[in-house]
Scaffold this motif. Structure first.
Motif, PDB file in Angstrom:
ATOM      1  N   THR A  64      33.219 -42.109 -27.856  1.00 10.70           N
ATOM      2  CA  THR A  64      32.703 -40.640 -27.860  1.00 10.70           C
ATOM      3  C   THR A  64      31.971 -40.255 -26.369  1.00 10.70           C
ATOM      4  OG1 THR A  64      31.870 -41.029 -30.150  1.00 10.70           O
ATOM      5  CG2 THR A  64      30.838 -39.086 -28.892  1.00 10.70           C
ATOM      6  N   THR A  65      32.558 -39.157 -25.957  1.00 11.49           N
ATOM      7  CA  THR A  65      32.130 -38.684 -24.762  1.00 11.49           C
ATOM      8  C   THR A  65      31.217 -37.529 -25.163  1.00 11.49           C
ATOM      9  OG1 THR A  65      34.167 -39.613 -23.610  1.00 11.49           O
ATOM     10  CG2 THR A  65      32.670 -37.650 -22.453  1.00 11.49           C
ATOM     11  N   THR A  66      30.047 -37.292 -24.249  1.00  8.66           N
ATOM     12  CA  THR A  66      29.154 -36.199 -24.523  1.00  8.66           C
ATOM     13  C   THR A  66      29.354 -35.420 -23.386  1.00  8.66           C
ATOM     14  OG1 THR A  66      27.491 -37.272 -26.072  1.00  8.66           O
ATOM     15  CG2 THR A  66      26.803 -35.331 -24.836  1.00  8.66           C
ATOM     16  N   THR A  67      29.478 -33.961 -23.349  1.00 14.98           N
ATOM     17  CA  THR A  67      29.415 -33.164 -22.106  1.00 14.98           C
ATOM     18  C   THR A  67      28.158 -32.155 -22.344  1.00 14.98           C
ATOM     19  OG1 THR A  67      32.005 -33.309 -22.493  1.00 14.98           O
ATOM     20  CG2 THR A  67      30.829 -31.444 -21.047  1.00 14.98           C
ATOM     21  N   VAL A  68      27.835 -32.119 -21.006  1.00 16.99           N
ATOM     22  CA  VAL A  68      26.651 -30.928 -20.794  1.00 16.99           C
ATOM     23  C   VAL A  68      26.788 -29.989 -19.775  1.00 16.99           C
ATOM     24  CG1 VAL A  68      23.929 -30.943 -20.535  1.00 16.99           C
ATOM     25  CG2 VAL A  68      24.850 -32.868 -21.395  1.00 16.99           C
ATOM     26  N   LEU A  69      26.862 -28.788 -20.296  1.00 21.17           N
ATOM     27  CA  LEU A  69      27.119 -27.772 -19.233  1.00 21.17           C
ATOM     28  C   LEU A  69      25.666 -27.275 -18.716  1.00 21.17           C
ATOM     29  CD1 LEU A  69      29.113 -25.965 -17.734  1.00 21.17           C
ATOM     30  CD2 LEU A  69      28.948 -24.297 -19.636  1.00 21.17           C
ATOM     31  N   LEU A  70      25.482 -27.246 -17.503  1.00 15.91           N
ATOM     32  CA  LEU A  70      24.237 -26.674 -16.891  1.00 15.91           C
ATOM     33  C   LEU A  70      24.606 -25.656 -16.006  1.00 15.91           C
ATOM     34  CD1 LEU A  70      24.236 -30.153 -16.524  1.00 15.91           C
ATOM     35  CD2 LEU A  70      21.901 -29.437 -16.427  1.00 15.91           C
ATOM     36  N   LYS A  71      23.652 -24.633 -15.943  1.00 15.97           N
ATOM     37  CA  LYS A  71      23.487 -23.235 -14.843  1.00 15.97           C
ATOM     38  C   LYS A  71      22.749 -23.899 -13.681  1.00 15.97           C
ATOM     39  CE  LYS A  71      26.356 -20.003 -16.423  1.00 15.97           C
ATOM     40  NZ  LYS A  71      27.428 -19.508 -15.699  1.00 15.97           N
ATOM     41  N   SER A  72      23.304 -23.933 -12.522  1.00 15.52           N
ATOM     42  CA  SER A  72      22.208 -24.413 -11.564  1.00 15.52           C
ATOM     43  C   SER A  72      21.978 -23.031 -10.385  1.00 15.52           C
ATOM     44  CB  SER A  72      22.918 -25.460 -10.989  1.00 15.52           C
ATOM     45  OG  SER A  72      21.978 -26.181  -9.790  1.00 15.52           O
ATOM     46  N   GLY A  73      20.802 -22.830 -10.316  1.00 13.18           N
ATOM     47  CA  GLY A  73      20.475 -21.919  -9.483  1.00 13.18           C
ATOM     48  C   GLY A  73      19.721 -22.351  -8.285  1.00 13.18           C
ATOM     49  N   THR A  74      20.080 -22.235  -7.135  1.00  8.81           N
ATOM     50  CA  THR A  74      19.297 -22.525  -5.823  1.00  8.81           C
ATOM     51  C   THR A  74      18.521 -21.189  -5.279  1.00  8.81           C
ATOM     52  OG1 THR A  74      21.038 -24.344  -5.263  1.00  8.81           O
ATOM     53  CG2 THR A  74      19.630 -23.453  -3.655  1.00  8.81           C
ATOM     54  N   TYR A  75      17.224 -21.381  -5.132  1.00 13.48           N
ATOM     55  CA  TYR A  75      16.412 -20.309  -4.635  1.00 13.48           C
ATOM     56  C   TYR A  75      15.796 -20.640  -3.357  1.00 13.48           C
ATOM     57  CZ  TYR A  75      16.873 -18.942  -9.480  1.00 13.48           C
ATOM     58  OH  TYR A  75      17.499 -18.495 -10.740  1.00 13.48           O
ATOM     59  N   ASP A  76      15.726 -19.594  -2.489  1.00  8.20           N
ATOM     60  CA  ASP A  76      14.945 -19.835  -1.320  1.00  8.20           C
ATOM     61  C   ASP A  76      13.550 -19.722  -1.382  1.00  8.20           C
ATOM     62  OD1 ASP A  76      14.118 -17.338  -1.405  1.00  8.20           O
ATOM     63  OD2 ASP A  76      15.225 -16.470   0.177  1.00  8.20           O
ATOM     64  N   ALA A  77      12.575 -20.113  -0.184  1.00  5.56           N
ATOM     65  CA  ALA A  77      11.126 -20.185  -0.343  1.00  5.56           C
ATOM     66  C   ALA A  77      10.343 -19.090  -1.034  1.00  5.56           C
ATOM     67  CB  ALA A  77      10.675 -20.623   1.015  1.00  5.56           C
ATOM     68  N   LYS A  78      11.082 -17.830  -0.701  1.00  8.76           N
ATOM     69  CA  LYS A  78      10.611 -16.647  -1.520  1.00  8.76           C
ATOM     70  C   LYS A  78      11.142 -16.352  -2.762  1.00  8.76           C
ATOM     71  CE  LYS A  78       9.691 -14.600   3.152  1.00  8.76           C
ATOM     72  NZ  LYS A  78       9.901 -13.310   3.958  1.00  8.76           N
ATOM     73  N   ASN A  79      11.758 -17.284  -3.463  1.00  2.00           N
ATOM     74  CA  ASN A  79      12.200 -17.374  -4.839  1.00  2.00           C
ATOM     75  C   ASN A  79      13.481 -16.211  -4.952  1.00  2.00           C
ATOM     76  OD1 ASN A  79      12.215 -18.386  -7.394  1.00  2.00           O
ATOM     77  ND2 ASN A  79      11.104 -16.682  -8.236  1.00  2.00           N
ATOM     78  N   ARG A  80      14.271 -16.101  -3.960  1.00  2.00           N
ATOM     79  CA  ARG A  80      15.221 -15.259  -4.063  1.00  2.00           C
ATOM     80  C   ARG A  80      16.797 -16.105  -4.046  1.00  2.00           C
ATOM     81  NH1 ARG A  80      14.172 -12.389   1.746  1.00  2.00           N
ATOM     82  NH2 ARG A  80      14.116 -14.591   2.238  1.00  2.00           N
ATOM     83  N   LEU A  81      17.601 -15.640  -5.120  1.00  2.00           N
ATOM     84  CA  LEU A  81      18.648 -16.590  -5.487  1.00  2.00           C
ATOM     85  C   LEU A  81      19.778 -16.478  -4.365  1.00  2.00           C
ATOM     86  CD1 LEU A  81      20.357 -17.948  -7.617  1.00  2.00           C
ATOM     87  CD2 LEU A  81      21.397 -15.981  -8.383  1.00  2.00           C
ATOM     88  N   GLN A  82      20.051 -17.942  -4.009  1.00  2.00           N
ATOM     89  CA  GLN A  82      21.070 -18.083  -3.052  1.00  2.00           C
ATOM     90  C   GLN A  82      22.357 -18.530  -3.391  1.00  2.00           C
ATOM     91  OE1 GLN A  82      18.645 -21.183  -0.772  1.00  2.00           O
ATOM     92  NE2 GLN A  82      18.914 -19.755   1.043  1.00  2.00           N
ATOM     93  N   HIS A  83      22.458 -19.208  -4.357  1.00  2.00           N
ATOM     94  CA  HIS A  83      23.654 -19.594  -5.120  1.00  2.00           C
ATOM     95  C   HIS A  83      23.565 -20.029  -6.428  1.00  2.00           C
ATOM     96  CE1 HIS A  83      25.054 -20.563  -0.811  1.00  2.00           C
ATOM     97  NE2 HIS A  83      23.986 -21.248  -0.728  1.00  2.00           N
ATOM     98  N   LEU A  84      24.539 -19.697  -7.194  1.00  2.00           N
ATOM     99  CA  LEU A  84      24.522 -20.126  -8.627  1.00  2.00           C
ATOM    100  C   LEU A  84      25.680 -20.621  -9.107  1.00  2.00           C
ATOM    101  CD1 LEU A  84      22.779 -19.655 -11.225  1.00  2.00           C
ATOM    102  CD2 LEU A  84      24.423 -17.474 -11.591  1.00  2.00           C
TER     103      LEU A  84
END
Length: 252
Positions: A64-84
């Motif tokens: 049995t293989t378990t798969t987990v899909l995640l959304k990963s967001g990278t934010y700068d020091a001012k909490n602005r989204l840089q990459h998703l």
């Protein structure tokens, strides 16, 4: 002030996660990491949220293989989204696997606008109970950069020479965890031609708990100086709010 978890809490956090929930991940759970420079100054945050959990069996129903899909967001020091981006973690038997895409700095592709990217990731294995002194398989990712007609470049990040060197107790704002310390070499490069290669190699030290995944990551430059730290600062379960926490890493 960062408190120390009680004995029962620590025991709960050190128990290996079962494969249906690798790294203790459940639906809608979110992990929050803070990126810091060598003086402990915040550089930004990374937020990884579970959006789907699936499992599948082999044709003979023996694995049995378990798969987990995640959304990963990278934010700068001012909490602005840089990459998703989307990440896929897996678990089989007694080993969890993180997505090789986690090793790629998105800035490596920033100069290739309006190009076609073909990703070939190799997951990184994280056994629930490795032996100190043992070696772990290599991992990482290769990206074929193309136009509609021709190959332009290969961009890759490879993590190799992975070795379990010790067990340590690590305390962060998210709690106190019993971790395995894994040291490795991470090589990142852009290859335009065989004779045109831009390459960077750093040393990476990961502290991971089978119960929650990566707790702390230290990156050292080619001169052996601490360059960046990524620290788990909050574990947010469904319906909870992640607390903001500041945590400085002292220079050794």
């Amino acid at each position: 002030m960062v408190g120390t978890a009680s004995a029962p809490a620590l025991l709960a956090q050190t128990a290996p996660a079962d494969c249906p929930h690798p790294f203790g991940l459940y639906d809608n759970m979110e992990l929050v990491y803070q990126r810091q420079d060598d003086h402990g100054k915040p550089l930004g945050t990374v937020r990884e949220r579970v959006v789907r959990l699936d499992s599948e069996q082999s044709k003979k129903q023996t694995l049995t293989t378990t798969t987990v899909l995640l959304k990963s967001g990278t934010y700068d020091a001012k909490n602005r989204l840089q990459h998703l981006r989307d990440l896929t973690f897996r678990c089989r038997r007694d080993t969890a696997f993180t997505d090789g895409l986690t090793q790629l700095n998105p800035d490596q592709l920033s100069s290739f606008r309006d190009r076609i990217f073909a990703y070939s990731p190799t997951p990184l294995a994280w056994p629930n109970q490795p032996t100190v002194g043992s070696e772990l398989p290599d991992g990482g990712i290769s990206v074929d950069v193309r136009s509609s007609a021709v190959h332009i470049a290969e961009v890759y990040t490879r993590v190799r020479k992975r070795r379990v060197v010790s067990q340590q107790t690590i305390t962060t704002p998210a709690g106190t965890f019993s971790c395995y310390q894994v040291e490795a070499e991470r090589e990142s490069a852009t290859v335009a031609r065989a004779d045109i290669v831009m390459r960077t190699t750093v040393r990476v030290v990961d502290y991971y708990s089978p119960a929650v995944g990566l707790v702390k990551t230290e990156v050292y430059d080619k001169k052996g100086r601490l360059a960046e730290v990524r620290l788990l600062t909050a574990i947010q379960k469904a319906g909870q709010s992640a607390e903001k926490a500041k945590y400085k890493v002292k220079k050794s």
